[in-house]
Design a protein around this motif. Structure first.
Motif, PDB file in Angstrom:
ATOM      1  N   ARG A 612       0.844  -1.208   0.000  1.00 46.27           N
ATOM      2  CA  ARG A 612       0.000   0.000   0.000  1.00 46.27           C
ATOM      3  C   ARG A 612       0.877   1.255   0.000  1.00 46.27           C
ATOM      4  N   LEU A 615       2.202   1.762  -3.566  1.00 50.50           N
ATOM      5  CA  LEU A 615       1.153   2.266  -4.454  1.00 50.50           C
ATOM      6  C   LEU A 615       0.896   3.747  -4.189  1.00 50.50           C
ATOM      7  N   GLU A 616       0.868   4.126  -2.914  1.00 50.18           N
ATOM      8  CA  GLU A 616       0.643   5.526  -2.547  1.00 50.18           C
ATOM      9  C   GLU A 616       1.754   6.429  -3.102  1.00 50.18           C
ATOM     10  N   ARG A 618       3.916   5.831  -5.597  1.00 49.21           N
ATOM     11  CA  ARG A 618       3.963   5.863  -7.062  1.00 49.21           C
ATOM     12  C   ARG A 618       2.865   6.763  -7.617  1.00 49.21           C
ATOM     13  N   ARG A 619       1.676   6.700  -7.027  1.00 43.56           N
ATOM     14  CA  ARG A 619       0.595   7.584  -7.487  1.00 43.56           C
ATOM     15  C   ARG A 619       0.951   9.048  -7.222  1.00 43.56           C
ATOM     16  N   LYS A 620       1.717   9.287  -6.182  1.00 43.38           N
ATOM     17  CA  LYS A 620       2.109  10.653  -5.825  1.00 43.38           C
ATOM     18  C   LYS A 620       3.183  11.188  -6.767  1.00 43.38           C
ATOM     19  N   PRO A 624      -0.538   9.350 -14.058  1.00 48.00           N
ATOM     20  CA  PRO A 624      -1.542   8.287 -13.888  1.00 48.00           C
ATOM     21  C   PRO A 624      -1.368   7.104 -14.826  1.00 48.00           C
ATOM     22  N   ASP A 626       1.362   5.767 -15.958  1.00 44.12           N
ATOM     23  CA  ASP A 626       2.634   5.043 -15.829  1.00 44.12           C
ATOM     24  C   ASP A 626       2.380   3.587 -15.433  1.00 44.12           C
ATOM     25  N   ILE A 629       2.488   2.150 -11.739  1.00 44.07           N
ATOM     26  CA  ILE A 629       1.332   2.216 -10.841  1.00 44.07           C
ATOM     27  C   ILE A 629       0.510   0.944 -10.978  1.00 44.07           C
ATOM     28  N   SER A 633      -0.284  -1.907  -8.048  1.00 43.10           N
ATOM     29  CA  SER A 633      -1.630  -2.382  -7.749  1.00 43.10           C
ATOM     30  C   SER A 633      -1.698  -3.899  -7.864  1.00 43.10           C
ATOM     31  N   LEU A 656      -8.498  -2.183 -12.144  1.00 46.26           N
ATOM     32  CA  LEU A 656      -7.292  -1.841 -12.907  1.00 46.26           C
ATOM     33  C   LEU A 656      -7.506  -2.069 -14.397  1.00 46.26           C
ATOM     34  N   GLU A 659      -9.861   0.672 -15.736  1.00 50.58           N
ATOM     35  CA  GLU A 659      -9.183   1.968 -15.874  1.00 50.58           C
ATOM     36  C   GLU A 659      -8.326   1.993 -17.124  1.00 50.58           C
TER      37      GLU A 659
END
Length: 1008
Positions: A612, A615-616, A618-620, A624, A626, A629, A633, A656, A659
């Motif tokens: 987690r 994931l947090e 990488r999203r930061k 989106p 990439d 991410i 997940s 996923l 998306e």
């Protein structure tokens, strides 16, 4: 002799190039009904044979020779302690028999002796020279001499090693040896020739028919040099007490393989370098399939022309010979070498061209000085090192041209001198002025260029390799990339000498690309080298070192070396922390790798927390779209599955995929990872139809995106095959298993015999269910032909072979194979678990008890319940000594305690019941055996036998007989030996039968 021979000479030259057994058919056809013409040609052939080598053909090939005249001896005759069995070869002056030595030892040998009527002084002298030459040598690649003597009629003979082999060129073509394999075989020949030279012997007739290849007991190819019939002493060694005089203008050797000094009629000055020339011709033929000068064409012309060609004409380069071949001939030549035509030309062009041409130099002073020097250069080529051979320089080429064109060269030389004199003064004055102006600018530019060159090269290669890596290759065949990487890898250190930082950066990129190819061992070597280089330049705590530790940890993780992986990942994290970069994207990769390790170790809470966090971050940090991410997940979903949070994992995977569709992104390997993971989740929930669609999508993407042999493709193929098999679609499952097996065999780097074996094992199991026994036998024959070695590398395949033999009732073969495997890999408990029941099935009780003793000494305190269960059960099948029973019972206790709560724990209960019975604890045995009821059929039979025997021991005779009857009825429902396949539970079948027999003997015997 001129170059336009009459018909008799023409026919003679043509027949001379044929094998003796082919000459009769040729003369019948060529001479028609002209008996006089045929007789003249035959007389010339006979005279040639008497004047030439003792043996013109290989003497050790086990083929019946065709004799034009009957020999004095025949099969069945005796010469000393040797009984002649069969004539196997014949030349102009000698004959060879396969014979049997009867005392003091019995063995098959080759016996060579002079023909009746041919025992002239010169022939006997040559014969004795060959005998003495061979006797002086002791080398594994040279035929050994065992004995020598004379027949009762005074004709000399000698006895040598009988070799079952064929010409080296035929062997290479029949075995379709690659260029590399041919070179490795050639190196052995060089070493044999070197040995002869060290003994003072020149062979003088190196050619394929004098080098036979046989196979060792281990299946390895072994070339043997034979026929020293024209050998010449080069030291003070005496080859014979008689005088051997080579007549003036008598060619010694075979024209196509003859050195220029042999053709020049100066044989008194022939030295070891004449054999180097012969080796060069042999290597030329091994590479191209032809000799430098066509043998048949040479034999069609006169002696003077043969000498002129050998002395003056330069052969074309081997690569040029290949390029000039007819398309069909080139294709066939390439196929014999497991190559494509253009690729074969590329392989031979360059280093191999110059090695061959250096060995075949007209000027022997320019050849390799020794056979070992030639072998060493070939080995340098095989190791991708710099060879010593080089193309001839311009001055040398000019000198050779001037020798061939003396008159024209003299005229041009005079003109050249006049022109040089006229231009010399002007040129000197002008050049001095220009040089002065140019020198200053040149030095400045050199300094600037040198400063930028290294970084430019590294940057260029980084961008190029990143663009053609498998993850970016969009399904293109990356074999060429792998070849480029391998060659460049060997040259990095030399090309970047003195620039460790540049070398480290380039090797890091190589390591990443090798890992992407699935070549984990080579990738590991790259990263370890990076760390070594950075430590050398005092940069062990740099960003580069942290990246290398992190990726090395990942590569070790993919090899299931968890402890080593954790050490590297922790070293990387410590470095990121000291550098203040823990939330930088490269540090996040380290956290991601650590989360995967924690999941595999079963530390699921830590794994979920790390996943987690990754994931947090990488999203930061990342955009989106990439793919990293998506990968984070996916890792989180895998952790959720392992933790039993199936619904949450399914929801994450579906989100996923959705998306990705909404962003209309191209499918790549990362989305294949999600489809595969979702398929596994759906399969666990019993949603087979949806799971199959996910696996099919993952397979389709990976087929397109990944290089052949990549383990991820094998993984998806196996998952889909297992699902199809469970659904009863055996045809589709078999095709997928075959593809998975072939894919695992196509690894471009280090072989993974375990993965290959798993795919093969599942394929064979399915084929046996389909009753395709013949196809299974054919598959084994293809994979493991006669002579296939039992080595550590091949153990996984041999284990499958033993498993197949055992489950199909071929217990004697399986037992013999099992004993060899245990001896080769004594730490593998699965091999003991295979051998123990086989020894009982074959009645080898003493061997079984010895094996149990070895098991109990080796596996004293295991922590794996499955290992403990297997070893305990193996040692309790039959009654044993009290000490052995106690040791086996201790293992059974480990299985029960360590395996508590597992789905397979009832199987451990049976092992515990058997242990209690063997210790005489009959009530406890009944208690544990009762827990096994209703389980797998084999376990129910085994438990029933224990219940029968334990009740009988407690005087509960009715219950004992009832349990015996029930167990016997259950055993009758199991597969029988007559069915041809006992199934994967064949071990328990043997154990059940053994315990049931013991119970019958106990209960029915006491009743009588």
């Amino acid at each position: 002799m001129n170059s336009s021979p009459d018909p008799v000479i023409a026919l003679f030259n043509e027949a001379l190039g044929l094998a003796p057994e082919e000459r009769v058919r040729y003369l019948d056809h060529a001479c028609g009904g002209d008996a006089a013409l045929r007789e003249r040609v035959k007389s010339l052939l006979l005279a040639h044979d008497r004047a030439g080598d003792f043996m013109g053909e290989p003497v050790a090939i086990l083929q019946q020779g065709t004799a034009s005249e009957p020999a004095g001896e025949a099969a069945g005759d005796r010469i000393g302690p040797y009984k002649l069995l069969q004539q196997i070869g014949e030349g102009g002056c000698g004959v060879v028999f396969m014979a049997e030595q009867e005392e003091p030892i019995r063995r098959r040998v080759a016996l060579k002796l002079v023909k009746p009527g041919m025992d002239t002084k010169s022939v006997i002298t040559r014969f004795e020279a060959e005998r003495q030459a061979l006797a002086m040598m002791d080398h594994p690649n040279i035929a050994k001499v065992f004995d020598a003597g004379v027949t009762p009629t005074g004709r000399p003979y000698f006895v040598m090693e009988l070799i079952h082999g064929i010409r080296i060129t035929e062997f290479c073509d029949e075995s379709a040896l690659s260029t590399t394999e041919r070179l490795e075989l050639f190196v052995q020949v060089c070493h044999a020739v070197q040995h002869a030279h060290q003994k003072g012997i020149i062979h003088r007739d190196i050619k394929p028919s004098n080098i036979l290849v046989t196979r060792t007991s281990a299946g390895d190819a072994l070339p043997m040099v034979i026929d020293f019939g024209v050998a010449k002493a080069i030291t003070g060694q005496r080859l014979t007490d008689n005088t051997l005089f080579t007549a003036f203008e008598m060619l010694i050797g075979t024209p196509a393989y003859m050195s220029p000094e042999q053709a020049a009629f100066t044989n008194v000055d022939v030295d070891t370098r004449t054999d180097i020339y012969g080796l060069g011709v042999l290597l030329y033929e091994l590479l191209t399939g032809t000799t430098p000068f066509d043998a048949r064409e040479l034999l069609k012309v006169g002696l003077d022309e043969i000498r002129r060609v050998i002395l003056d004409r330069d052969p074309v380069l081997p690569s040029t010979r290949l390029k000039c071949m007819e398309a069909g001939d080139l294709t066939a030549t390439a196929q014999h070498r497991q190559s494509e035509p253009l690729r074969l030309i590329r392989v031979v062009r360059g280093d191999l061209d110059w090695i061959v041409m250096k060995a075949m130099e007209k000027d022997r002073a320019r050849r390799y000085p020794t056979a070992n020097a030639l072998a060493t250069d070939v080995q340098r080529y095989l190791a991708d090192e710099t060879i010593t051979a080089r193309p001839p320089g311009s001055l040398y080429k000019l000198r050779k041209w001037m020798v061939r064109n003396r008159l024209l060269a003299g005229s041009l030389l005079v003109i050249g001198l006049l022109l040089s004199a006229a231009l010399a003064i002007t040129s000197i004055l002008l050049s001095r002025e220009r040089e002065a102006r140019r020198q200053a600018d040149l030095e400045k530019r050199r300094a600037q260029a040198a400063a930028a060159t290294s970084q430019q090269v590294v940057t260029f290669l980084k961008e190029t390799l990143a663009g053609v890596a498998p993850s970016a290759a969009k399904g293109r065949d990356t074999r060429m990339l792998r070849e480029i990487l391998d060659r460049a890898n060997h040259r990095i250190a030399e090309g970047l000498a003195g620039q460790p930082e540049a070398e480290a950066e380039l090797r890091y990129i190589f390591g990443v690309v090798y890992a992407d190819l699935g070549a984990y061992k080579t990738s590991e070597q790259m990263f370890r080298r990076v760390l070594e280089l950075l430590g050398r330049v005092s940069l062990p705590e740099s960003v580069g070192a942290a990246r290398a530790h992190s990726f090395l940890g990942l590569v070790l993780l993919r090899q299931s070396r968890w402890n080593e992986s954790e050490a590297e990942l922790q070293a990387a994290l410590d470095l990121w922390k000291r550098l203040g970069l823990l939330e930088e994207i490269r540090a996040v990769e380290t956290l991601a790798n650590l989360s995967v390790l924690r999941r595999l170790e079963g530390r699921l809470e830590e794994a979920e927390s790390l996943s987690r966090r990754v994931l947090e971050l990488r999203r930061k940090i990342l955009p989106p779209a990439d793919s990293r991410i998506l990968s984070a997940s996916s890792n989180l979903g895998s952790v959720l599955v392992a933790a039993g949070k199936i619904s949450e994992a399914e929801q994450l995977f579906r989100q996923l995929i959705e998306e990705r569709k909404n962003r209309e992104e191209t499918e790549d390997h990362s989305i294949a990872l999600i489809h595969h993971a979702l398929g596994a989740v759906l399969q666990r929930q019993g949603k087979s139809g949806e799971a199959r669609e996910c696996y099919e999508r993952a397979v389709a993407i990976r087929r397109e995106m990944l290089v052949k042999g990549h383990p991820h493709l094998t993984s998806s193929l196996m998952a889909l095959a297992n699902l199809q098999r469970a659904a009863g679609k055996t045809g589709e499952a078999e095709a997928l298993y075959r593809e998975a097996f072939e894919n695992s065999r196509n690894r471009t780097d280090e072989e993974d015999p375990t993965a290959t074996a798993k795919a093969l094992e599942d394929l064979i199991k399915l084929m046996l269910v389909q009753k395709k026994r013949i196809e299974v036998d054919a598959l084994f024959s293809e994979l493991m032909p006669p002579g296939f070695p039992i080595t550590l590398e091949n153990v996984p395949l041999w284990k499958i072979r033993a498993e197949f033999l055992a489950r199909t009732g071929k217990w004697a073969e399986a037992m013999a194979l099992g004993e060899k495997l245990v001896a080769l890999q004594p730490g593998d408990h699965e091999l003991y678990h295979t051998l123990a029941p086989l020894l009982i099935a074959e009645g080898e009780i003493e061997a079984y008890r010895e094996l149990c003793d070895r098991i109990l000494k080796r596996f004293v305190a295991p922590t794996d319940p499955f290992l403990a269960d297997r070893m305990a059960k193996d040692c309790l099948i039959m009654p044993s000594a009290e000490g052995d029973v106690k040791a086996a019972a201790a293992l059974a206790e480990v299985a029960v305690s360590k395996g508590a709560g597992r789905a397979s724990s009832p199987l451990f209960h049976f092992c515990k019941a058997l242990a209690e019975y063997r210790q005489g604890n009959f009530a406890e045995a009944i208690e544990w055996a009762e827990k096994v009821k209703g389980l797998l059929p084999h376990a129910a039979v085994e438990a029933g036998a224990i219940l029968a025997m334990a009740n009988h021991q407690l005087k509960q005779f009715d219950a004992a007989r009832a349990h015996l009857a029930g167990s016997s009825a259950a055993f009758a429902k199991l597969p029988s030996l007559e069915s041809g396949d006992l199934g994967g539970d064949w071990r328990d079948w043997i154990i059940a039968r053994t315990l049931l027999a013991e119970a019958r003997t106990l209960i029915e015997g006491s009743a009588r």
